[in-house]
Design a protein around this motif. Structure first.
Motif, PDB file in Angstrom:
ATOM      1  N   THR A   1     -16.974 -30.820  55.740  1.00  0.00           N
ATOM      2  CA  THR A   1     -17.788 -29.751  56.338  1.00  0.00           C
ATOM      3  C   THR A   1     -19.190 -29.717  55.735  1.00  0.00           C
ATOM      4  O   THR A   1     -20.180 -29.637  56.456  1.00  0.00           O
ATOM      5  N   TYR A   2     -19.261 -29.758  54.403  1.00  0.00           N
ATOM      6  CA  TYR A   2     -20.577 -29.716  53.764  1.00  0.00           C
ATOM      7  C   TYR A   2     -21.356 -31.007  53.985  1.00  0.00           C
ATOM      8  O   TYR A   2     -22.583 -30.981  54.105  1.00  0.00           O
ATOM      9  N   CYS A   3     -20.657 -32.140  54.061  1.00  0.00           N
ATOM     10  CA  CYS A   3     -21.346 -33.408  54.348  1.00  0.00           C
ATOM     11  C   CYS A   3     -21.960 -33.371  55.737  1.00  0.00           C
ATOM     12  O   CYS A   3     -23.029 -33.945  55.983  1.00  0.00           O
ATOM     13  N   TYR A   4     -21.303 -32.687  56.652  1.00  0.00           N
ATOM     14  CA  TYR A   4     -21.826 -32.539  58.016  1.00  0.00           C
ATOM     15  C   TYR A   4     -23.023 -31.588  58.020  1.00  0.00           C
ATOM     16  O   TYR A   4     -24.013 -31.816  58.701  1.00  0.00           O
ATOM     17  N   ALA A   5     -22.945 -30.528  57.218  1.00  0.00           N
ATOM     18  CA  ALA A   5     -23.970 -29.478  57.252  1.00  0.00           C
ATOM     19  C   ALA A   5     -25.218 -29.832  56.449  1.00  0.00           C
ATOM     20  O   ALA A   5     -26.328 -29.473  56.829  1.00  0.00           O
ATOM     21  N   ILE A   6     -25.029 -30.531  55.328  1.00  0.00           N
ATOM     22  CA  ILE A   6     -26.122 -30.738  54.370  1.00  0.00           C
ATOM     23  C   ILE A   6     -26.607 -32.186  54.385  1.00  0.00           C
ATOM     24  O   ILE A   6     -25.799 -33.115  54.312  1.00  0.00           O
ATOM     25  N   GLN A   7     -27.918 -32.344  54.469  1.00  0.00           N
ATOM     26  CA  GLN A   7     -28.503 -33.675  54.311  1.00  0.00           C
ATOM     27  C   GLN A   7     -28.763 -33.857  52.827  1.00  0.00           C
ATOM     28  O   GLN A   7     -29.683 -33.248  52.256  1.00  0.00           O
ATOM     29  N   HIS A   8     -27.945 -34.689  52.189  1.00  0.00           N
ATOM     30  CA  HIS A   8     -27.948 -34.822  50.728  1.00  0.00           C
ATOM     31  C   HIS A   8     -29.335 -35.194  50.199  1.00  0.00           C
ATOM     32  O   HIS A   8     -29.970 -36.122  50.683  1.00  0.00           O
TER      33      HIS A   8
ATOM     34  N   GLY B   1      -6.513 -30.677  52.729  1.00  0.00           N
ATOM     35  CA  GLY B   1      -6.380 -30.190  54.100  1.00  0.00           C
ATOM     36  C   GLY B   1      -6.749 -28.724  54.212  1.00  0.00           C
ATOM     37  O   GLY B   1      -7.153 -28.249  55.270  1.00  0.00           O
ATOM     38  N   LEU B   2      -6.628 -27.983  53.109  1.00  0.00           N
ATOM     39  CA  LEU B   2      -6.908 -26.541  53.151  1.00  0.00           C
ATOM     40  C   LEU B   2      -8.394 -26.250  53.118  1.00  0.00           C
ATOM     41  O   LEU B   2      -8.873 -25.366  53.810  1.00  0.00           O
ATOM     42  N   THR B   3      -9.140 -26.977  52.277  1.00  0.00           N
ATOM     43  CA  THR B   3     -10.559 -26.644  52.151  1.00  0.00           C
ATOM     44  C   THR B   3     -11.409 -27.334  53.198  1.00  0.00           C
ATOM     45  O   THR B   3     -12.474 -26.854  53.520  1.00  0.00           O
ATOM     46  N   GLU B   4     -10.956 -28.451  53.731  1.00  0.00           N
ATOM     47  CA  GLU B   4     -11.805 -29.179  54.676  1.00  0.00           C
ATOM     48  C   GLU B   4     -12.268 -28.320  55.857  1.00  0.00           C
ATOM     49  O   GLU B   4     -13.403 -28.387  56.255  1.00  0.00           O
ATOM     50  N   PRO B   5     -11.379 -27.485  56.443  1.00  0.00           N
ATOM     51  CA  PRO B   5     -11.858 -26.704  57.592  1.00  0.00           C
ATOM     52  C   PRO B   5     -12.768 -25.528  57.223  1.00  0.00           C
ATOM     53  O   PRO B   5     -13.323 -24.891  58.098  1.00  0.00           O
TER      54      PRO B   5
ATOM     55  N   LEU C   1     -30.945 -19.675  54.861  1.00  0.00           N
ATOM     56  CA  LEU C   1     -31.775 -18.704  55.574  1.00  0.00           C
ATOM     57  C   LEU C   1     -32.642 -17.891  54.620  1.00  0.00           C
ATOM     58  O   LEU C   1     -33.618 -17.272  55.022  1.00  0.00           O
ATOM     59  N   LEU C   2     -32.277 -17.900  53.342  1.00  0.00           N
ATOM     60  CA  LEU C   2     -33.063 -17.190  52.333  1.00  0.00           C
ATOM     61  C   LEU C   2     -33.846 -18.162  51.451  1.00  0.00           C
ATOM     62  O   LEU C   2     -34.377 -17.789  50.417  1.00  0.00           O
ATOM     63  N   LYS C   3     -33.870 -19.432  51.891  1.00  0.00           N
ATOM     64  CA  LYS C   3     -34.623 -20.480  51.192  1.00  0.00           C
ATOM     65  C   LYS C   3     -34.122 -20.710  49.768  1.00  0.00           C
ATOM     66  O   LYS C   3     -34.885 -21.067  48.863  1.00  0.00           O
ATOM     67  N   VAL C   4     -32.816 -20.502  49.576  1.00  0.00           N
ATOM     68  CA  VAL C   4     -32.183 -20.766  48.282  1.00  0.00           C
ATOM     69  C   VAL C   4     -31.423 -22.087  48.394  1.00  0.00           C
ATOM     70  O   VAL C   4     -30.580 -22.237  49.284  1.00  0.00           O
ATOM     71  N   PRO C   5     -31.724 -23.067  47.509  1.00  0.00           N
ATOM     72  CA  PRO C   5     -31.038 -24.357  47.601  1.00  0.00           C
ATOM     73  C   PRO C   5     -29.578 -24.272  47.161  1.00  0.00           C
ATOM     74  O   PRO C   5     -29.232 -23.466  46.297  1.00  0.00           O
ATOM     75  N   THR C   6     -28.743 -25.105  47.767  1.00  0.00           N
ATOM     76  CA  THR C   6     -27.306 -25.114  47.487  1.00  0.00           C
ATOM     77  C   THR C   6     -26.859 -26.457  46.935  1.00  0.00           C
ATOM     78  O   THR C   6     -27.263 -27.508  47.432  1.00  0.00           O
ATOM     79  N   VAL C   7     -26.000 -26.401  45.905  1.00  0.00           N
ATOM     80  CA  VAL C   7     -25.234 -27.575  45.481  1.00  0.00           C
ATOM     81  C   VAL C   7     -23.799 -27.276  45.902  1.00  0.00           C
ATOM     82  O   VAL C   7     -23.237 -26.240  45.521  1.00  0.00           O
ATOM     83  N   ALA C   8     -23.222 -28.163  46.720  1.00  0.00           N
ATOM     84  CA  ALA C   8     -21.890 -27.930  47.272  1.00  0.00           C
ATOM     85  C   ALA C   8     -20.995 -29.134  47.016  1.00  0.00           C
ATOM     86  O   ALA C   8     -21.472 -30.254  46.817  1.00  0.00           O
ATOM     87  N   SER C   9     -19.695 -28.892  47.034  1.00  0.00           N
ATOM     88  CA  SER C   9     -18.753 -30.003  46.973  1.00  0.00           C
ATOM     89  C   SER C   9     -18.884 -30.838  48.244  1.00  0.00           C
ATOM     90  O   SER C   9     -19.134 -30.297  49.330  1.00  0.00           O
ATOM     91  N   ALA C  10     -18.688 -32.140  48.107  1.00  0.00           N
ATOM     92  CA  ALA C  10     -18.888 -33.057  49.231  1.00  0.00           C
ATOM     93  C   ALA C  10     -17.672 -33.101  50.157  1.00  0.00           C
ATOM     94  O   ALA C  10     -17.090 -34.150  50.405  1.00  0.00           O
ATOM     95  N   THR C  11     -17.288 -31.944  50.676  1.00  0.00           N
ATOM     96  CA  THR C  11     -16.208 -31.890  51.666  1.00  0.00           C
ATOM     97  C   THR C  11     -16.779 -32.376  53.002  1.00  0.00           C
ATOM     98  O   THR C  11     -17.999 -32.435  53.178  1.00  0.00           O
TER      99      THR C  11
END
Length: 198
Positions: free
Chosen positions: A125-132, A98-102, A113-123
């Motif tokens: 928020t990140y699932c909404y933001a990133i097209q896997h 519940g703490l990290t989800e928001p 914005l700097l064209k650097v790729p990201t590997v993120a945890s599948a929270t």
């Protein structure tokens, strides 16, 4: 090396994984990528882990002193310049909490914005933001983290393509309503400068 390698290398043949920590609460978040990073550092002597900000790392990282760079917390106005210097951005968070989800997807958007790729945890928020697999990678397990980091380390074209896709995605989604054109121009100039350092 070949032209193909040279036109990418920001870091003299080293591949830099960047972790941008803000507060001490990130100590716990970082544990979710620790095992994968220890494997990566062992398997890839050319990989450097660059940590910004506060972080107490697992004692096992001491065995990789030559591959780890520590930097003080970076002021927000200097942050884009530092993000632009890394090859891969990581954003580990605890899943199903519940703490990290928001927590916002800012770590992804800044890197994109700097064209650097990201590997993120599948929270959520990140699932909404990133097209896997297109604009970034979403990791749930140690194996995921290891596989996606390895792929980006091994394949310069995949890194570049994902960075470009993330950039286009963030630009279409977060501008102009949510981001001024001046901000976009600043990020643009940094990207251009770091894409061709010589």
């Amino acid at each position: 090396g070949s032209l193909r390698g040279n036109d990418n290398e920001k870091n003299d043949g080293k591949i830099v994984i960047g972790y941008f920590s803000g507060t001490r609460t990130h100590n716990f978040d970082f544990t979710f990528v620790t095992e994968a990073l220890l494997r990566i550092l062992k398997e890839y002597p050319n990989v450097v882990l660059r940590i910004y900000g506060y972080l107490d790392v697992d004692p096992r990282f001491k065995g990789f002193k030559r591959q780890i760079q520590r930097h003080a917390l970076v002021r927000w106005e200097k942050l884009p310049y530092e993000i632009a210097k890394v090859d891969i951005n990581i954003a580990p968070l605890e899943l199903d909490s519940g703490l990290t989800e928001p927590k916002s997807e800012i770590k992804y958007t800044e890197a994109a914005l700097l064209k650097v790729p990201t590997v993120a945890s599948a929270t959520d928020t990140y699932c909404y933001a990133i097209q896997h697999g297109v604009t970034g990678f979403l990791a749930r397990t140690d194996e995921d983290w290891h596989a996606y980091l390895s792929l980006l380390i091994d394949d310069v074209d995949a890194r570049r393509q994902m960075g470009e896709s993330a950039y286009a995605h963030v630009l279409s989604r977060y501008t102009p309503e949510k981001m001024s054109s001046e901000t976009a121009a600043v990020f643009d100039s940094i990207t251009t400068r770091h894409a061709h350092p010589f």
